[in-house]
Motif scaffolding. Structure first.
Motif, short mmCIF file in Angstrom:
data_model
loop_
_atom_site.label_atom_id
_atom_site.label_comp_id
_atom_site.label_asym_id
_atom_site.label_seq_id
_atom_site.Cartn_x
_atom_site.Cartn_y
_atom_site.Cartn_z
N MET A 167 0.86 -1.18 0.00
CA MET A 167 0.00 0.00 0.00
C MET A 167 0.89 1.24 0.00
N THR A 188 -2.75 6.44 0.50
CA THR A 188 -4.16 6.45 0.87
C THR A 188 -4.60 7.87 1.12
N SER A 218 -8.18 2.25 3.48
CA SER A 218 -7.46 1.00 3.71
C SER A 218 -8.02 -0.05 2.76
N ASN A 256 -11.56 -2.73 -1.00
CA ASN A 256 -11.07 -1.41 -0.60
C ASN A 256 -12.08 -0.73 0.33
N THR A 274 -7.13 4.65 -2.68
CA THR A 274 -5.92 3.92 -2.33
C THR A 274 -5.12 3.62 -3.59
#
Length: 704
Positions: free
Chosen positions: A189, A192, A197, A264, A269
């Protein structure tokens, strides 16, 4: 709208999700700064249980500016294909419009909306790719084309780009799936917005067979990747489900064969994802994944046999350099990254896998076969200049041997060149041995290049090992040394099927496997003169006998003595060894001595398929047509433009045997006596495989 997936992550928290299922477990986490990280990674590779490495965003070399969405907007690809998660259609859209549309859509889906876009498989910026290898944040073991990724040994033209970015807002998702060919997945990741998240739902690798059976109980097929599994379905699953919430800086490790679904949550993201193929992974793929792919027609994409071959050539060259004196050894071998002992151990494993491949490519009369390239050039091969083919029925990669029809497929509208020597319909030996063929049923056995090349490469690897003291390995004089009366390679078996169908008498034969019997075309059943009855291939598979074994054994003698003894011993062997096969399916271990039984289980467990080229191929005797199946336009084959082989010494003469195959029925009867893999317990203990009358592959050719 015929189908509409709706998923909402509203009010989800990790704690609330874990409380919803008796087998829900949190994914283990380890900090990137943990001094024992390498030990944890080795344990992850051994156990195939998902893991998260956290805290990468706190690393002093974390590139916050480069991972920002504004940087991506300036340096990333400007045109995307975004997936509407509701109807699974792809929408062309600019990157800037996608970001604006995502932000305006809001973080949660609503029941009355019919478009929510997820940008999948987006080209990764080159600076991000460079950072992976040079940024000193991602452990080298986990980097794409790192020390444990053997896909880097494929020629550049044959490599599949799998380093991708994924951009999405809350309630966009990917349906439950496994990464291709038992590869190891990695997902970082990078960015964001707000508290966004992603929630991950994963299994361990050992649960893959149980997950496939569970999906079938839901009237779904796991490897078609078209079912978004619900929380209730996951909570009722007969295996453990690992859950984690991925936030910025979280690095998710997805083990081989892990079934996983990602949803998601919240705002926008951006993730970066890639796959590695390990030496263990190609073995798992060869033994466990590819037989399933062939049955359900999931394209292989990663060229497993070719990867094994090119890795064997690479490791052989490294050991040849290692055996040179210090003053002549290459700089590569003198570097600290190369350990000759490790390379030798890996080469031994590669030789074992390569031996299985050679047996499957074996033909007792190779000089009688058509060859696309008659004068083989290793430099052209290792640089990827020879044309690669895929099976037009199942989508698997064709390594060397296949069946060709140049009558059924129309010329490609994309190819202005005259037809090439191997243009047409290609069927792999595995499909052909199960009765799958072209529409006209008139196919020719073909090999891409001389099979002697495989023997030469095998012997070269053996010599490299022997130079380092591994004298138990012996060279081969020819592929015939690997052949045995018990173990049948798929190409040899498929050609026996071709002869059987060519010589089959018109009309039907009666199968006596069930009380009142049933009729099948003569080419879809085998009689036994000593038993005085016949069985169709479907019912033979139900007692553990695959057609690849049955047809070759049936042709051994006219009095059927060999066939009679074999089918009785195989039936008994199957009863004893089915638990062992299921245990090996869970562990990922090989079982070459039980591969015939494994193919029979796959045939009865996975009867439904979606052929790549449904217009120009015919189903086999194990295939059942899907009820009310609508064929999407994408299933219609448009042959790609091929790279022509550089060699101009090619055999293009036609050969069209006249088959007497009478069946036009694409779906076998719904019959008794099958033994589907339908009750796998993912928590059961491993069972030791018993060596018995089951045909077995000769052990690796070491000392006599």
């Amino acid at each position: 709208m015929a189908q509409r997936d709706f998923v909402t992550s509203a009010d989800w928290t990790l704690e609330s999700l874990l409380a919803m299922g008796p087998r829900f477990r949190p994914v283990s986490r380890i900090a990137i700064s943990d001094p024992d990280l390498d030990t944890y990674l080795l344990d992850y590779e051994r156990t195939d249980i998902p893991m998260v490495i956290e805290g990468l965003e706190k690393h002093p070399k974390w590139p916050s500016e480069m991972f920002d969405i504004q940087w991506f907007l300036q340096h990333g690809p400007q045109d995307l294909q975004a997936r509407n998660v509701y109807d699974r259609t792809d929408v062309p859209i600019s990157l800037s419009d996608f970001i604006a549309k995502s932000r305006s859509a809001g973080p949660r889906a609503s029941p009355d909306e019919y478009e929510r876009l997820y940008a999948k498989d987006v080209e990764c910026p080159s600076r991000w790719e460079s950072w992976l290898g040079e940024g000193a944040v991602i452990p080298p073991l986990l980097c794409p084309e790192g020390p444990a990724d053997i896909m880097k040994h494929l020629p550049q033209p044959e490599r599949v780009e799998n380093l991708m970015c994924y951009l999405g807002i809350g309630d966009t998702f990917t349906p439950c799936h496994k990464d291709l060919c038992a590869s190891s997945g990695h997902n970082l990741m990078c960015y964001t917005e707000g508290s966004a998240s992603a929630f991950w739902f994963m299994t361990d690798g050992a649960a893959a067979p149980a997950a496939a059976a569970y999906f079938q109980s839901l009237d779904q097929e796991l490897d078609w990747e078209n079912h978004t599994i619900s929380l209730d379905e996951l909570a009722n699953a007969p295996f453990e489900v690992y859950i984690t919430e991925q936030k910025v800086g979280d690095f998710v490790l997805v083990p081989p064969r892990s079934c996983h679904q990602v949803v998601n949550h919240g705002g926008l993201t951006v993730k970066m994802s890639w796959s590695r193929m390990t030496l263990r992974g190609v073995g798992v793929a060869l033994h466990h994944e590819l037989p399933i792919y062939r049955r359900v027609c999931r394209p292989e994409t990663y060229r497993i046999k070719s990867t094994i071959h090119h890795t064997l050539l690479h490791h052989t060259a490294q050991l040849e350099n290692a055996s040179m004196s210090e003053d002549t050894a290459s700089e590569d071998m003198n570097s600290s990254e190369v350990d000759p002992l490790r390379i030798a151990l890996e080469l031994e494993r590669l030789l074992e896998l390569f031996q299985e491949i050679m047996v499957d490519e074996y033909h007792p009369r190779p000089d009688s076969l058509r060859r696309i390239v008659t004068t083989f050039n290793h430099e052209a091969h290792t640089s990827g200049r020879y044309e690669a083919y895929t099976c037009d029925f199942c989508g698997s990669d064709i390594f060397l041997s296949f069946f060709l029809c140049q009558s059924c497929a129309p010329p490609s509208p994309l190819d202005s060149m005259s037809p090439g020597p191997a243009d047409g319909i290609h069927i792999c030996p595995g499909c052909y041995s199960e009765g799958r063929t072209c529409r006209c049923r008139s196919m020719t056995p073909v090999q891409s290049w001389p099979v002697e090349v495989l023997v030469d490469d095998y012997n070269r690897a053996v010599r490299a090992l022997r130079a380092l003291g591994a004298e138990e390995w012996e060279e081969l004089l020819g592929l015939g040394e690997l052949h045995s009366e018990e173990y049948i390679g798929l190409f040899e078996a498929a050609d026996a099927v071709r002869r059987m169908c060519t010589n089959a008498k018109p009309g039907d034969s009666r199968c006596h496997a069930i009380k009142h019997g049933h009729t099948k075309p003569a080419a879809e059943s085998l009689n036994c003169k000593r038993c005085h009855h016949s069985r169709c291939f479907v019912h033979l598979a139900g007692i553990g006998i695959h057609s690849s074994q049955a047809v070759v054994a049936h042709q051994k003698s006219t009095d059927h003595r060999y066939w009679h003894n074999l089918h009785r011993s195989l039936r008994d062997s199957f009863v004893r060894n089915k638990p062992n096969i299921l245990a090996a399916e869970m562990s990922g271990d090989g079982f070459s001595n039980l591969m015939g039984h494994r193919l029979a289980i796959a045939a009865t467990t996975f009867p439904h398929c979606q052929p790549v080229d449904i217009l120009n191929t015919r189903h086999g005797w194990y295939d059942q047509a899907l009820p009310n199946l609508s064929i999407p336009s994408l299933s219609i084959r448009i042959p790609p433009t091929h790279i022509r082989p550089s060699d101009d010494s090619m055999d293009v003469s036609p050969k069209s045997p006249d088959w007497n195959w009478q069946s036009n029925d694409l779906s076998p009867d719904d019959e008794e006596g099958l033994s589907p893999l339908s009750s796998i317990d993912a928590t059961s203990d491993n069972v030791t495989v018993v060596q018995d009358a089951q045909p077995s592959l000769p052990p690796p050719r070491k000392g006599r």
